[in-house]
Design a protein around this motif. Structure first.
Motif, PDB file in Angstrom:
ATOM      1  N   ALA A   5       0.835  -1.208   0.000  1.00  0.00           N
ATOM      2  CA  ALA A   5       0.000   0.000   0.000  1.00  0.00           C
ATOM      3  C   ALA A   5       0.869   1.257   0.000  1.00  0.00           C
ATOM      4  O   ALA A   5       1.654   1.476   0.931  1.00  0.00           O
ATOM      5  CB  ALA A   5      -0.921  -0.003   1.219  1.00  0.00           C
ATOM      6  N   LEU A   6       0.705   2.067  -1.052  1.00  0.00           N
ATOM      7  CA  LEU A   6       1.457   3.321  -1.159  1.00  0.00           C
ATOM      8  C   LEU A   6       1.248   4.188   0.086  1.00  0.00           C
ATOM      9  O   LEU A   6       2.192   4.815   0.579  1.00  0.00           O
ATOM     10  CB  LEU A   6       1.029   4.079  -2.424  1.00  0.00           C
ATOM     11  CG  LEU A   6       1.627   5.483  -2.586  1.00  0.00           C
ATOM     12  CD1 LEU A   6       3.136   5.423  -2.767  1.00  0.00           C
ATOM     13  CD2 LEU A   6       0.962   6.213  -3.753  1.00  0.00           C
ATOM     14  N   ALA A   7       0.017   4.229   0.595  1.00  0.00           N
ATOM     15  CA  ALA A   7      -0.273   5.083   1.760  1.00  0.00           C
ATOM     16  C   ALA A   7       0.584   4.696   2.962  1.00  0.00           C
ATOM     17  O   ALA A   7       1.010   5.564   3.733  1.00  0.00           O
ATOM     18  CB  ALA A   7      -1.755   5.004   2.114  1.00  0.00           C
ATOM     19  N   ASN A   8       0.835   3.398   3.113  1.00  0.00           N
ATOM     20  CA  ASN A   8       1.668   2.962   4.242  1.00  0.00           C
ATOM     21  C   ASN A   8       3.115   3.409   4.060  1.00  0.00           C
ATOM     22  O   ASN A   8       3.770   3.832   5.016  1.00  0.00           O
ATOM     23  CB  ASN A   8       1.626   1.441   4.383  1.00  0.00           C
ATOM     24  CG  ASN A   8       0.259   0.937   4.801  1.00  0.00           C
ATOM     25  OD1 ASN A   8      -0.635   1.732   5.107  1.00  0.00           O
ATOM     26  ND2 ASN A   8       0.091  -0.368   4.797  1.00  0.00           N
ATOM     27  N   VAL A   9       3.613   3.313   2.830  1.00  0.00           N
ATOM     28  CA  VAL A   9       4.988   3.749   2.564  1.00  0.00           C
ATOM     29  C   VAL A   9       5.094   5.253   2.817  1.00  0.00           C
ATOM     30  O   VAL A   9       6.039   5.738   3.457  1.00  0.00           O
ATOM     31  CB  VAL A   9       5.405   3.393   1.119  1.00  0.00           C
ATOM     32  CG1 VAL A   9       6.847   3.828   0.852  1.00  0.00           C
ATOM     33  CG2 VAL A   9       5.250   1.897   0.854  1.00  0.00           C
ATOM     34  N   LYS A  10       4.099   5.995   2.356  1.00  0.00           N
ATOM     35  CA  LYS A  10       4.127   7.452   2.535  1.00  0.00           C
ATOM     36  C   LYS A  10       3.990   7.865   3.998  1.00  0.00           C
ATOM     37  O   LYS A  10       4.521   8.895   4.422  1.00  0.00           O
ATOM     38  CB  LYS A  10       3.039   8.104   1.677  1.00  0.00           C
ATOM     39  CG  LYS A  10       3.352   7.959   0.178  1.00  0.00           C
ATOM     40  CD  LYS A  10       2.463   8.799  -0.685  1.00  0.00           C
ATOM     41  CE  LYS A  10       2.868  10.255  -0.616  1.00  0.00           C
ATOM     42  NZ  LYS A  10       2.080  11.088  -1.568  1.00  0.00           N
ATOM     43  N   ALA A  11       3.301   7.051   4.778  1.00  0.00           N
ATOM     44  CA  ALA A  11       3.203   7.344   6.218  1.00  0.00           C
ATOM     45  C   ALA A  11       4.590   7.265   6.864  1.00  0.00           C
ATOM     46  O   ALA A  11       4.925   8.081   7.739  1.00  0.00           O
ATOM     47  CB  ALA A  11       2.231   6.384   6.896  1.00  0.00           C
ATOM     48  N   HIS A  12       5.407   6.312   6.435  1.00  0.00           N
ATOM     49  CA  HIS A  12       6.784   6.245   6.960  1.00  0.00           C
ATOM     50  C   HIS A  12       7.585   7.486   6.520  1.00  0.00           C
ATOM     51  O   HIS A  12       8.354   8.033   7.302  1.00  0.00           O
ATOM     52  CB  HIS A  12       7.499   4.983   6.483  1.00  0.00           C
ATOM     53  CG  HIS A  12       6.811   3.696   6.860  1.00  0.00           C
ATOM     54  ND1 HIS A  12       6.360   3.441   8.134  1.00  0.00           N
ATOM     55  CD2 HIS A  12       6.487   2.601   6.124  1.00  0.00           C
ATOM     56  CE1 HIS A  12       5.792   2.240   8.165  1.00  0.00           C
ATOM     57  NE2 HIS A  12       5.850   1.717   6.959  1.00  0.00           N
ATOM     58  N   LEU A  13       7.360   7.918   5.287  1.00  0.00           N
ATOM     59  CA  LEU A  13       8.064   9.128   4.811  1.00  0.00           C
ATOM     60  C   LEU A  13       7.679  10.353   5.642  1.00  0.00           C
ATOM     61  O   LEU A  13       8.533  11.199   5.947  1.00  0.00           O
ATOM     62  CB  LEU A  13       7.770   9.385   3.326  1.00  0.00           C
ATOM     63  CG  LEU A  13       8.336   8.366   2.340  1.00  0.00           C
ATOM     64  CD1 LEU A  13       7.986   8.772   0.912  1.00  0.00           C
ATOM     65  CD2 LEU A  13       9.842   8.227   2.506  1.00  0.00           C
ATOM     66  N   PHE A  16       9.673  10.246   8.754  1.00  0.00           N
ATOM     67  CA  PHE A  16      11.069  10.691   8.533  1.00  0.00           C
ATOM     68  C   PHE A  16      11.123  12.222   8.407  1.00  0.00           C
ATOM     69  O   PHE A  16      12.041  12.865   8.916  1.00  0.00           O
ATOM     70  CB  PHE A  16      11.670  10.037   7.289  1.00  0.00           C
ATOM     71  CG  PHE A  16      11.884   8.546   7.402  1.00  0.00           C
ATOM     72  CD1 PHE A  16      12.300   7.956   8.585  1.00  0.00           C
ATOM     73  CD2 PHE A  16      11.683   7.713   6.295  1.00  0.00           C
ATOM     74  CE1 PHE A  16      12.503   6.576   8.681  1.00  0.00           C
ATOM     75  CE2 PHE A  16      11.891   6.334   6.381  1.00  0.00           C
ATOM     76  CZ  PHE A  16      12.301   5.775   7.571  1.00  0.00           C
ATOM     77  N   GLN A  17      10.127  12.790   7.720  1.00  0.00           N
ATOM     78  CA  GLN A  17      10.083  14.255   7.584  1.00  0.00           C
ATOM     79  C   GLN A  17       9.944  14.918   8.963  1.00  0.00           C
ATOM     80  O   GLN A  17      10.655  15.884   9.274  1.00  0.00           O
ATOM     81  CB  GLN A  17       8.917  14.652   6.678  1.00  0.00           C
ATOM     82  CG  GLN A  17       8.751  16.150   6.507  1.00  0.00           C
ATOM     83  CD  GLN A  17       9.819  16.774   5.632  1.00  0.00           C
ATOM     84  OE1 GLN A  17       9.959  16.440   4.465  1.00  0.00           O
ATOM     85  NE2 GLN A  17      10.593  17.703   6.189  1.00  0.00           N
ATOM     86  N   SER A  18       9.041  14.403   9.784  1.00  0.00           N
ATOM     87  CA  SER A  18       8.842  14.964  11.132  1.00  0.00           C
ATOM     88  C   SER A  18      10.105  14.838  11.969  1.00  0.00           C
ATOM     89  O   SER A  18      10.453  15.752  12.730  1.00  0.00           O
ATOM     90  CB  SER A  18       7.690  14.255  11.851  1.00  0.00           C
ATOM     91  OG  SER A  18       6.506  14.409  11.129  1.00  0.00           O
ATOM     92  N   ILE A  19      10.768  13.695  11.847  1.00  0.00           N
ATOM     93  CA  ILE A  19      12.016  13.473  12.593  1.00  0.00           C
ATOM     94  C   ILE A  19      13.056  14.514  12.182  1.00  0.00           C
ATOM     95  O   ILE A  19      13.714  15.130  13.034  1.00  0.00           O
ATOM     96  CB  ILE A  19      12.530  12.033  12.361  1.00  0.00           C
ATOM     97  CG1 ILE A  19      11.662  11.036  13.132  1.00  0.00           C
ATOM     98  CG2 ILE A  19      14.004  11.898  12.751  1.00  0.00           C
ATOM     99  CD1 ILE A  19      11.879   9.574  12.750  1.00  0.00           C
ATOM    100  N   ALA A  20      13.189  14.751  10.888  1.00  0.00           N
ATOM    101  CA  ALA A  20      14.163  15.752  10.426  1.00  0.00           C
ATOM    102  C   ALA A  20      13.784  17.135  10.944  1.00  0.00           C
ATOM    103  O   ALA A  20      14.632  17.865  11.487  1.00  0.00           O
ATOM    104  CB  ALA A  20      14.232  15.757   8.900  1.00  0.00           C
ATOM    105  N   THR A  21      12.514  17.487  10.800  1.00  0.00           N
ATOM    106  CA  THR A  21      12.052  18.820  11.221  1.00  0.00           C
ATOM    107  C   THR A  21      12.331  19.057  12.700  1.00  0.00           C
ATOM    108  O   THR A  21      12.723  20.162  13.097  1.00  0.00           O
ATOM    109  CB  THR A  21      10.551  18.961  10.904  1.00  0.00           C
ATOM    110  OG1 THR A  21      10.384  18.771   9.496  1.00  0.00           O
ATOM    111  CG2 THR A  21      10.015  20.329  11.299  1.00  0.00           C
ATOM    112  N   ALA A  22      12.166  18.004  13.500  1.00  0.00           N
ATOM    113  CA  ALA A  22      12.372  18.138  14.948  1.00  0.00           C
ATOM    114  C   ALA A  22      13.847  18.090  15.344  1.00  0.00           C
ATOM    115  O   ALA A  22      14.187  18.293  16.513  1.00  0.00           O
ATOM    116  CB  ALA A  22      11.607  17.032  15.678  1.00  0.00           C
ATOM    117  N   ASN A  23      14.734  17.817  14.375  1.00  0.00           N
ATOM    118  CA  ASN A  23      16.152  17.609  14.702  1.00  0.00           C
ATOM    119  C   ASN A  23      17.077  18.412  13.795  1.00  0.00           C
ATOM    120  O   ASN A  23      18.061  17.879  13.266  1.00  0.00           O
ATOM    121  CB  ASN A  23      16.484  16.109  14.622  1.00  0.00           C
ATOM    122  CG  ASN A  23      15.884  15.309  15.768  1.00  0.00           C
ATOM    123  OD1 ASN A  23      16.403  15.320  16.882  1.00  0.00           O
ATOM    124  ND2 ASN A  23      14.773  14.634  15.502  1.00  0.00           N
ATOM    125  N   GLY A  24      16.739  19.658  13.586  1.00  0.00           N
ATOM    126  CA  GLY A  24      17.640  20.536  12.835  1.00  0.00           C
ATOM    127  C   GLY A  24      17.562  20.383  11.333  1.00  0.00           C
ATOM    128  O   GLY A  24      18.435  20.872  10.612  1.00  0.00           O
TER     129      GLY A  24
END
Ligand code: PHE
Ligand code: ZN
Ligand code: ZN
Ligand code: ZN
Length: 297
Positions: A5-13, A16-24
């Protein structure tokens, strides 16, 4: 093989985006966003029954981490390993490079658990650290494999950049059938290439070979004779008019105009390319994991 399911793959992305945003703003080696990415993927795998190991190494004065996940069962003497680098450059969040490969193989691993797959061969997944600094994590893993363990790994599948916005459909040219550039890889690489090609043929998408030159984490594996393969939708290279005719998209523009830039965000993903590649990964893992598929020569 299941449809991923594409939606599941995009949920992981998105994670990762949130992790980057929260970490500089990045997920680079030695930065907190990298370890947070490891912890996210590990938690997903632990929750569904994988045996996970975090392997630490030092590079450039910083600690790096590889995450290895084993799916219990299958022939321990015939391991099919699938990997992707989880680190990004410092310039941005690294969503296509390589959140895309990391998320796609994570979702395939979760599909193994969800479907209760009992493969004949043993399945292992790896998320590599410090690829962007010269394949450091995958090289460390291969260097530190005991000889007996190394010989158990029969195939390595690599996915680095599988959702490029101006996508091409490239398969590592394991047999150097085009006679151009590097290759061929270890015997058995051609079989992996053919398996991946068979999937794309089944959905009517033409593929082209891409140089098997070691520019991603399969390099350390082929250097010790382990057959390898994988897909790639393009980086800084520019799409030709012939390629635009073949695949659509924009001739004269890079496959990924945000390669190694701050704009490699969740907006920098071609959903169709990501979806097709995730399904191709599942097909390839399922096919190679069954004894009905001949092992490499
Ligand atoms: N390894 C390169 C990077 O991460 C991208 C790449 C992948 C280039 C596969 C060629 C082939 O920046
Ligand atoms: Zn990169
Ligand atoms: Zn990459
Ligand atoms: Zn080929």
């Amino acid at each position: 093989a299941p449809n991923i399911a594409l939606a599941n793959v995009k949920a992981h992305l998105s994670q990762f985006q949130s992790i980057a945003t929260a970490n500089g703003g990045n997920r680079a080696h030695g930065r907190p966003g990298y370890l947070a990415s490891v912890n996210y993927v590990k938690a997903q795998l632990d929750a569904v029954g994988y045996t996970t190991t975090v392997q630490s190494f030092t590079y450039n004065g910083a600690t790096g981490y590889n995450l290895i996940a084993d799916w219990p069962g299958g022939d321990p003497n015939a391991v099919v390993m699938t990997g992707a680098h989880l680190d990004g450059v410092t310039a941005g969040p690294g969503i296509n490079d390589n959140g895309s490969g990391s998320a796609a193989i994570l979702e395939v691993a979760l599909a193994v658990a969800r479907t209760g797959f009992t493969p004949d061969r043993h399945l292992r997944f790896g998320w590599w650290g410090a690829e962007e600094l010269g394949l450091r994590g995958s090289q460390y893993y291969v260097n530190n494999l005991p000889a007996a363990e190394r010989s158990r790994i029969k195939q390595y599948l690599n996915f680095d950049m599988v959702g490029s916005p101006n996508a091409g459909y490239f398969v590592y040219d394991g047999d150097n059938s085009d006679g151009v550039g590097a290759g061929p890889g270890p015997a058995g690489s051609a079989q992996i290439e053919q398996t991946i090609q068979a999937y794309f043929t089944s959905i009517g998408v033409p593929t082209r070979g891409t140089d098997f030159d070691g520019r991603s984490d399969y390099g350390p594996f082929i250097n010790v004779g382990i057959p390898a393969g994988g897909t790639f939708t393009g980086a800084e290279g520019v799409k030709s008019s012939a390629q635009a005719t073949l695949w659509g998209g924009t001739a004269g523009q890079a496959f990924d105009p945000c390669y190694h830039r701050s704009c490699d965000t969740t907006s920098n993903i071609n959903d169709t390319a990501l979806d097709r590649n995730a399904d191709a990964i599942a097909y390839t893992v399922w096919t190679l994991a069954q004894v009905a598929t001949p092992p490499p020569a």
